[in-house]
Design an enzyme around this catalytic site. Structure first.
Site, PDB file in Angstrom:
ATOM      1  N   TYR A 123       0.857  -1.232  -0.095  1.00 18.52           N
ATOM      2  CA  TYR A 123      -0.075  -0.030   0.001  1.00 18.52           C
ATOM      3  C   TYR A 123       0.675   1.370   0.112  1.00 18.52           C
ATOM      4  O   TYR A 123       0.427   2.291   0.313  1.00 18.52           O
ATOM      5  CB  TYR A 123      -0.864   0.127   1.156  1.00 18.52           C
ATOM      6  CG  TYR A 123      -2.014  -0.887   1.224  1.00 18.52           C
ATOM      7  CD1 TYR A 123      -1.714  -2.331   1.129  1.00 18.52           C
ATOM      8  CD2 TYR A 123      -3.460  -0.706   1.174  1.00 18.52           C
ATOM      9  CE1 TYR A 123      -2.631  -3.606   1.085  1.00 18.52           C
ATOM     10  CE2 TYR A 123      -4.377  -1.611   1.073  1.00 18.52           C
ATOM     11  CZ  TYR A 123      -3.904  -3.191   0.844  1.00 18.52           C
ATOM     12  OH  TYR A 123      -4.951  -4.052   0.856  1.00 18.52           O
ATOM     13  N   LYS A 170       4.613 -14.760   3.730  1.00 19.59           N
ATOM     14  CA  LYS A 170       4.789 -15.620   2.676  1.00 19.59           C
ATOM     15  C   LYS A 170       6.469 -15.654   2.248  1.00 19.59           C
ATOM     16  O   LYS A 170       6.832 -15.320   1.062  1.00 19.59           O
ATOM     17  CB  LYS A 170       4.031 -15.174   1.467  1.00 19.59           C
ATOM     18  CG  LYS A 170       3.881 -15.881   0.060  1.00 19.59           C
ATOM     19  CD  LYS A 170       2.970 -17.011   0.231  1.00 19.59           C
ATOM     20  CE  LYS A 170       3.023 -18.038  -1.042  1.00 19.59           C
ATOM     21  NZ  LYS A 170       1.951 -19.118  -0.657  1.00 19.59           N
ATOM     22  N   ASP A 203      -1.244 -18.429   3.222  1.00 13.11           N
ATOM     23  CA  ASP A 203      -2.270 -19.263   2.625  1.00 13.11           C
ATOM     24  C   ASP A 203      -2.852 -20.166   3.539  1.00 13.11           C
ATOM     25  O   ASP A 203      -3.791 -20.578   3.717  1.00 13.11           O
ATOM     26  CB  ASP A 203      -1.937 -19.764   1.253  1.00 13.11           C
ATOM     27  CG  ASP A 203      -0.373 -20.301   1.240  1.00 13.11           C
ATOM     28  OD1 ASP A 203       0.376 -20.002   2.023  1.00 13.11           O
ATOM     29  OD2 ASP A 203       0.026 -20.963   0.457  1.00 13.11           O
ATOM     30  N   ASP A 227      -4.867  -6.870   5.693  1.00  9.28           N
ATOM     31  CA  ASP A 227      -6.017  -6.400   5.062  1.00  9.28           C
ATOM     32  C   ASP A 227      -6.937  -7.570   4.857  1.00  9.28           C
ATOM     33  O   ASP A 227      -8.409  -7.658   5.136  1.00  9.28           O
ATOM     34  CB  ASP A 227      -5.735  -5.528   3.719  1.00  9.28           C
ATOM     35  CG  ASP A 227      -7.177  -4.879   3.279  1.00  9.28           C
ATOM     36  OD1 ASP A 227      -8.284  -4.617   3.841  1.00  9.28           O
ATOM     37  OD2 ASP A 227      -6.790  -4.180   2.132  1.00  9.28           O
TER      38      ASP A 227
END
Ligand code: NAI
Length: 331
Positions: A123, A170, A203, A227
């Protein structure tokens, strides 16, 4: 007497803000509200959806309660909400997700607290076209921003008697950026030997949250994953009408519901004030008004459990005024 900035916002904002003011007054906590507004409704008067008086008021009072804000198209802002967070350096997005008995959800006993990094990651707004057929968004992760969000999560865990902090990332694929976030989290965790620390790949985290969300406690995530996972968690506990939030920096804190201005029901006395009220509960804890915070939360839980006076989003037919009165009666 606490002095607090109130930004009612647009759409259903003023209706739910007024409901919250009434409940807090009934709880016995005295607040001197300084009302200033932002959003589409102030464009004509100020020529901007985020007048400087709003930021000045928050800087002065240090604490604000904010309703949802519509960002007018063409106002020069991508989002007024994001602008407030950036300008005041509110680097923590705090999103608790806790089930109430009687709320419309498939789960019980969820009590998650999510710390989302609010200032960088994907962002950062560094995005451009590469020729006409490719586009590039740059994800920025810094050690400084990673350390302060992870520290905020551990400090909260310590203060609130929580047992475990899980960092979500990740780093197996984004070895440098998410790798830096994870390494920094591990370093900060060493300062809190009494709190369990572990990590999950994002995930896998999503799958586990849907299968057994009760097993998790405090989660800390970079901006983008935060988010998504915080909205996933809102879904687990019954949706936007029950989900509080706060944006917190070193000195300033803005408490807000996470839902939008709901133009489809604005001005109709149909909105559920519980999300903003639960945000106000977080605010009361921040102001060290624990007793009032606990009793408002218990009053909300009692109204949900009784399931007699519920707004449409919770499957009932009650108005904003009626559900507010029901909460006050339980108080
Ligand atoms: P929304 O959250 O306003 O509405 C989505 C759906 O949820 C609608 O059907 C609405 O009626 C319902 N809903 C939302 N809050 C509710 C409540 N308290 N009680 C009962 N029902 C409720 O999202 P939408 O429609 O995508 O956005 C509308 C406007 O809000 C946009 O201008 C958007 O930019 C703004 N927005 C502002 C946010 C903020 O200020 N933090 C966050 C999200 C959107």
């Amino acid at each position: 007497m606490h002095k607090v900035t109130l930004v009612p916002g647009d759409g259903i904002g003023p209706e739910v803000a007024q409901a919250v003011q009434k409940v807090i007054a009934a709880s016995g906590v005295e607040i001197d509200w300084e009302e200033v507004n932002a959003g589409a409704g102030v464009m004509d008067e100020y020529g901007t959806p985020l007048p400087e008086i709003v930021l000045d008021s928050i800087r002065k009072n240090k604490v604000a309660l904010k309703g949802p804000i519509t960002t007018p198209v063409g106002s020069g802002f991508r989002s007024v909400n994001v602008a407030i967070r950036k300008q005041l350096d509110l680097y923590v997005n705090l999103r608790p997700a806790k089930t109430f008995k009687g709320a419309p959800t498939k789960f019980e006993n969820i009590d998650l607290v999510i710390f989302r990094e609010n200032t960088e990651g994907l962002y950062s707004g560094v995005e451009h076209m590469v020729g006409e057929e490719a586009a590039e968004s740059i994800k920025i992760i810094t050690k400084k921003a990673s350390a302060r969000i992870v520290r905020a999560a551990f400090e909260y865990a310590q203060r609130e008697g929580r047992k475990r902090v899980t960092a979500v990332h990740k780093a197996n694929i984004m070895k440098l950026s998410d790798g830096l976030f994870l390494d920094t989290a591990r370093e900060v965790a060493e300062d809190y030997p009494d709190i369990e620390f572990d990590d999950r790949i994002v995930d896998n985290m999503c799958m586990q949250l849907v299968q057994h969300p009760q097993e998790y406690d405090v989660l800390v995530l970079p901006n983008f994953y935060g988010d998504i996972v915080s909205d996933l968690s809102a879904g687990l506990i019954g949706g936007l009408g029950l989900t509080p939030g706060a944006n917190i920096g070193d000195e300033l804190a803005v408490f807000e519901a996470v839902h939008g201005s709901a133009p489809d029901i604005a001005g109709q006395n149909k909105a559920n004030p519980m999300a903003l009220l639960l945000s106000a509960v977080l605010m009361l804890r921040h102001l060290e008004e624990k007793e009032a915070a606990d009793s408002i939360e218990a009053a909300i839980a009692a109204v949900l459990l009784e399931a007699e006076v519920l707004t449409a989003d919770l499957g009932g037919q009650a108005s904003t005024t009626e559900i507010t009165e029901a909460i006050i009666e339980k108080l």
